[in-house]
Design a protein around this motif. Structure first.
Motif, PDB file in Angstrom:
ATOM      1  N   GLY A  11       0.923  -0.905   0.123  1.00 29.36           N
ATOM      2  CA  GLY A  11      -0.001   0.265   0.412  1.00 29.36           C
ATOM      3  C   GLY A  11       0.915   1.133   0.001  1.00 29.36           C
ATOM      4  O   GLY A  11       2.590   1.136   0.215  1.00 29.36           O
ATOM      5  N   THR A  12       0.340   2.366  -0.065  1.00 26.51           N
ATOM      6  CA  THR A  12       0.827   3.729  -0.171  1.00 26.51           C
ATOM      7  C   THR A  12       0.261   4.488   0.870  1.00 26.51           C
ATOM      8  O   THR A  12      -1.190   4.242   1.412  1.00 26.51           O
ATOM      9  N   ASP A  13       0.534   5.860   0.811  1.00 24.76           N
ATOM     10  CA  ASP A  13       0.082   6.630   2.433  1.00 24.76           C
ATOM     11  C   ASP A  13      -1.154   6.834   1.982  1.00 24.76           C
ATOM     12  O   ASP A  13      -2.574   6.784   3.117  1.00 24.76           O
ATOM     13  N   ALA A  14      -1.632   6.964   0.479  1.00 20.67           N
ATOM     14  CA  ALA A  14      -2.892   7.667   0.064  1.00 20.67           C
ATOM     15  C   ALA A  14      -3.674   5.947   0.401  1.00 20.67           C
ATOM     16  O   ALA A  14      -5.151   6.717   0.598  1.00 20.67           O
ATOM     17  N   SER A  15      -3.183   4.806   0.172  1.00 16.11           N
ATOM     18  CA  SER A  15      -4.508   4.377   0.042  1.00 16.11           C
ATOM     19  C   SER A  15      -4.575   3.834   0.927  1.00 16.11           C
ATOM     20  O   SER A  15      -6.031   3.234   1.071  1.00 16.11           O
ATOM     21  N   LEU A  16      -4.009   3.632   1.999  1.00  8.71           N
ATOM     22  CA  LEU A  16      -3.983   2.743   3.979  1.00  8.71           C
ATOM     23  C   LEU A  16      -4.962   4.404   4.576  1.00  8.71           C
ATOM     24  O   LEU A  16      -5.522   3.291   5.168  1.00  8.71           O
ATOM     25  N   TYR A  17      -4.706   5.949   4.192  1.00  6.01           N
ATOM     26  CA  TYR A  17      -5.143   6.552   4.953  1.00  6.01           C
ATOM     27  C   TYR A  17      -5.501   7.781   4.009  1.00  6.01           C
ATOM     28  O   TYR A  17      -6.347   8.657   5.046  1.00  6.01           O
ATOM     29  N   GLY A  18      -5.773   7.999   2.699  1.00  5.67           N
ATOM     30  CA  GLY A  18      -6.006   8.991   2.146  1.00  5.67           C
ATOM     31  C   GLY A  18      -7.648   8.958   2.156  1.00  5.67           C
ATOM     32  O   GLY A  18      -7.679  10.222   1.410  1.00  5.67           O
ATOM     33  N   ALA A  19      -8.511   8.270   2.255  1.00  8.92           N
ATOM     34  CA  ALA A  19     -10.084   8.772   2.955  1.00  8.92           C
ATOM     35  C   ALA A  19     -10.965   6.699   3.549  1.00  8.92           C
ATOM     36  O   ALA A  19     -10.253   6.342   3.828  1.00  8.92           O
ATOM     37  N   PRO A  20     -11.588   7.386   3.536  1.00 11.57           N
ATOM     38  CA  PRO A  20     -12.276   6.430   4.521  1.00 11.57           C
ATOM     39  C   PRO A  20     -13.144   4.968   4.051  1.00 11.57           C
ATOM     40  O   PRO A  20     -12.804   4.834   1.874  1.00 11.57           O
ATOM     41  N   TRP A  21     -12.475   3.476   4.056  1.00  8.77           N
ATOM     42  CA  TRP A  21     -12.646   2.567   3.751  1.00  8.77           C
ATOM     43  C   TRP A  21     -14.083   1.925   4.261  1.00  8.77           C
ATOM     44  O   TRP A  21     -14.396   1.395   3.654  1.00  8.77           O
ATOM     45  N   TYR A  22     -14.212   1.885   5.121  1.00 13.02           N
ATOM     46  CA  TYR A  22     -15.418   1.157   6.126  1.00 13.02           C
ATOM     47  C   TYR A  22     -15.821   2.140   6.720  1.00 13.02           C
ATOM     48  O   TYR A  22     -15.023   2.880   7.832  1.00 13.02           O
ATOM     49  N   ASP A  23     -16.981   2.885   6.776  1.00 14.36           N
ATOM     50  CA  ASP A  23     -17.582   3.692   7.319  1.00 14.36           C
ATOM     51  C   ASP A  23     -16.821   5.006   7.592  1.00 14.36           C
ATOM     52  O   ASP A  23     -16.148   5.665   6.090  1.00 14.36           O
ATOM     53  N   LYS A  24     -16.258   5.383   8.222  1.00 11.51           N
ATOM     54  CA  LYS A  24     -15.224   6.589   8.697  1.00 11.51           C
ATOM     55  C   LYS A  24     -13.924   6.391   8.543  1.00 11.51           C
ATOM     56  O   LYS A  24     -13.324   7.422   8.909  1.00 11.51           O
ATOM     57  N   TYR A  25     -13.414   4.772   8.387  1.00 15.71           N
ATOM     58  CA  TYR A  25     -12.551   4.467   9.019  1.00 15.71           C
ATOM     59  C   TYR A  25     -11.369   4.235   7.765  1.00 15.71           C
ATOM     60  O   TYR A  25     -12.332   3.899   6.788  1.00 15.71           O
ATOM     61  N   THR A  26     -10.524   4.450   7.987  1.00 14.67           N
ATOM     62  CA  THR A  26      -9.520   4.297   6.841  1.00 14.67           C
ATOM     63  C   THR A  26      -8.877   3.171   6.097  1.00 14.67           C
ATOM     64  O   THR A  26      -9.318   1.926   7.424  1.00 14.67           O
ATOM     65  N   LEU A  27      -8.107   2.349   5.097  1.00 14.18           N
ATOM     66  CA  LEU A  27      -8.154   1.100   4.866  1.00 14.18           C
ATOM     67  C   LEU A  27      -6.566   1.138   6.751  1.00 14.18           C
ATOM     68  O   LEU A  27      -6.944   0.184   7.187  1.00 14.18           O
ATOM     69  N   GLY A  28      -6.271   1.951   6.645  1.00  9.44           N
ATOM     70  CA  GLY A  28      -5.266   1.376   7.445  1.00  9.44           C
ATOM     71  C   GLY A  28      -5.127   1.618   9.239  1.00  9.44           C
ATOM     72  O   GLY A  28      -5.542   0.326   9.293  1.00  9.44           O
ATOM     73  N   ARG A  29      -6.786   2.005   9.256  1.00 13.15           N
ATOM     74  CA  ARG A  29      -7.215   2.384  10.815  1.00 13.15           C
ATOM     75  C   ARG A  29      -7.598   0.243  10.976  1.00 13.15           C
ATOM     76  O   ARG A  29      -7.628   0.007  11.817  1.00 13.15           O
ATOM     77  N   MET A  30      -8.698   0.179   9.672  1.00 10.41           N
ATOM     78  CA  MET A  30      -9.255  -1.616   9.750  1.00 10.41           C
ATOM     79  C   MET A  30      -8.082  -2.079  10.157  1.00 10.41           C
ATOM     80  O   MET A  30      -8.043  -3.049  10.832  1.00 10.41           O
ATOM     81  N   ILE A  31      -7.179  -2.247   9.504  1.00 11.68           N
ATOM     82  CA  ILE A  31      -6.403  -2.894   9.451  1.00 11.68           C
ATOM     83  C   ILE A  31      -5.628  -2.882  11.197  1.00 11.68           C
ATOM     84  O   ILE A  31      -5.368  -3.952  11.722  1.00 11.68           O
ATOM     85  N   GLN A  32      -5.513  -1.914  10.996  1.00 12.77           N
ATOM     86  CA  GLN A  32      -4.666  -1.747  12.671  1.00 12.77           C
ATOM     87  C   GLN A  32      -5.425  -1.969  13.476  1.00 12.77           C
ATOM     88  O   GLN A  32      -5.342  -3.059  15.142  1.00 12.77           O
ATOM     89  N   LEU A  33      -7.065  -1.689  13.232  1.00 17.00           N
ATOM     90  CA  LEU A  33      -7.827  -2.668  14.156  1.00 17.00           C
ATOM     91  C   LEU A  33      -7.729  -3.701  14.590  1.00 17.00           C
ATOM     92  O   LEU A  33      -8.718  -4.102  15.741  1.00 17.00           O
ATOM     93  N   ASN A  34      -8.135  -4.415  13.823  1.00 15.67           N
ATOM     94  CA  ASN A  34      -8.398  -6.060  13.006  1.00 15.67           C
ATOM     95  C   ASN A  34      -6.258  -6.682  13.636  1.00 15.67           C
ATOM     96  O   ASN A  34      -6.820  -8.277  13.723  1.00 15.67           O
ATOM     97  N   THR A  35      -5.257  -6.135  14.201  1.00 12.51           N
ATOM     98  CA  THR A  35      -4.008  -6.831  13.296  1.00 12.51           C
ATOM     99  C   THR A  35      -3.602  -6.643  15.234  1.00 12.51           C
ATOM    100  O   THR A  35      -3.429  -6.629  16.086  1.00 12.51           O
ATOM    101  N   ALA A  36      -2.997  -5.116  14.680  1.00 11.07           N
ATOM    102  CA  ALA A  36      -1.553  -4.430  15.801  1.00 11.07           C
ATOM    103  C   ALA A  36      -2.624  -4.344  17.319  1.00 11.07           C
ATOM    104  O   ALA A  36      -1.938  -4.835  18.763  1.00 11.07           O
TER     105      ALA A  36
END
Length: 171
Positions: A125-150
């Motif tokens: 990924g890139t910063d833009a693909s992971l954090y550039g826009a909401p991916w699910y509801d208000k969460y970015t893809l990066g945040r969804m990954i972090q919430l479900n892994t780290a």
């Protein structure tokens, strides 16, 4: 640890929380991994270290499933097909069942393998693909990954350390 805001911060968070957890898991004898003496995911329940690993593997696989579906242009059932966000205890039970009877060394290998797939997903990924826009509801893809892994890795480590202190890995 601060909430990651970039691809590199996410990689660092996922790797660091995984590495710490794996060190604690490595000290648990296989014979104790199936003992249901660890505080469960649902209040008032008990689970085993093997169940905890199944739970983590399950969530990692879900993240990959979500990303694969999105990449294929398919709709994603969050959190999973047949489950609602208020049914995460039932989803945890599904994860335990998915890996029931799998020995501890195999669970550790599966966890390592799915973790590497998550790392590869983030690295691609890139910063833009992971954090550039909401991916699910208000969460970015990066945040969804972090919430479900780290985050679950860190929580699991706290559970394991508390369990080791109370129970001792050898009995």
């Amino acid at each position: 640890m601060a909430v990651p805001q970039t691809r590199q911060e996410l990689l660092d968070a996922v790797r660091a929380s995984y590495d710490k957890l794996v060190l604690d898991l490595a000290g648990i004898p296989s014979g104790r991994a199936a003992d249901a003496t660890l505080e469960g995911h649902v209040r008032g329940t008990r689970m085993s270290v093997a169940n905890l690993l199944a739970y983590l593997i399950g969530w990692n696989l879900l993240v990959l499933k979500w990303c694969d579906a999105r990449a294929a242009g398919l709709p994603v059932d969050f959190p999973d097909t047949g489950f609602k966000w208020n049914e995460l205890g039932r989803l945890a039970q599904k994860f335990y069942a998915d890996h029931a009877g799998v020995d501890y060394p195999t669970l550790l290998r599966r966890f390592a393998q799915v973790h590497e797939r998550i790392v590869a997903l983030i690295a691609a990924g890139t910063d833009a693909s992971l954090y550039g826009a909401p991916w699910y509801d208000k969460y970015t893809l990066g945040r969804m990954i972090q919430l479900n892994t780290a985050s679950p890795y860190a929580n699991a480590r706290l559970r394991v350390r508390k369990w080791k202190k109370a129970e001792g890995p050898a009995g």
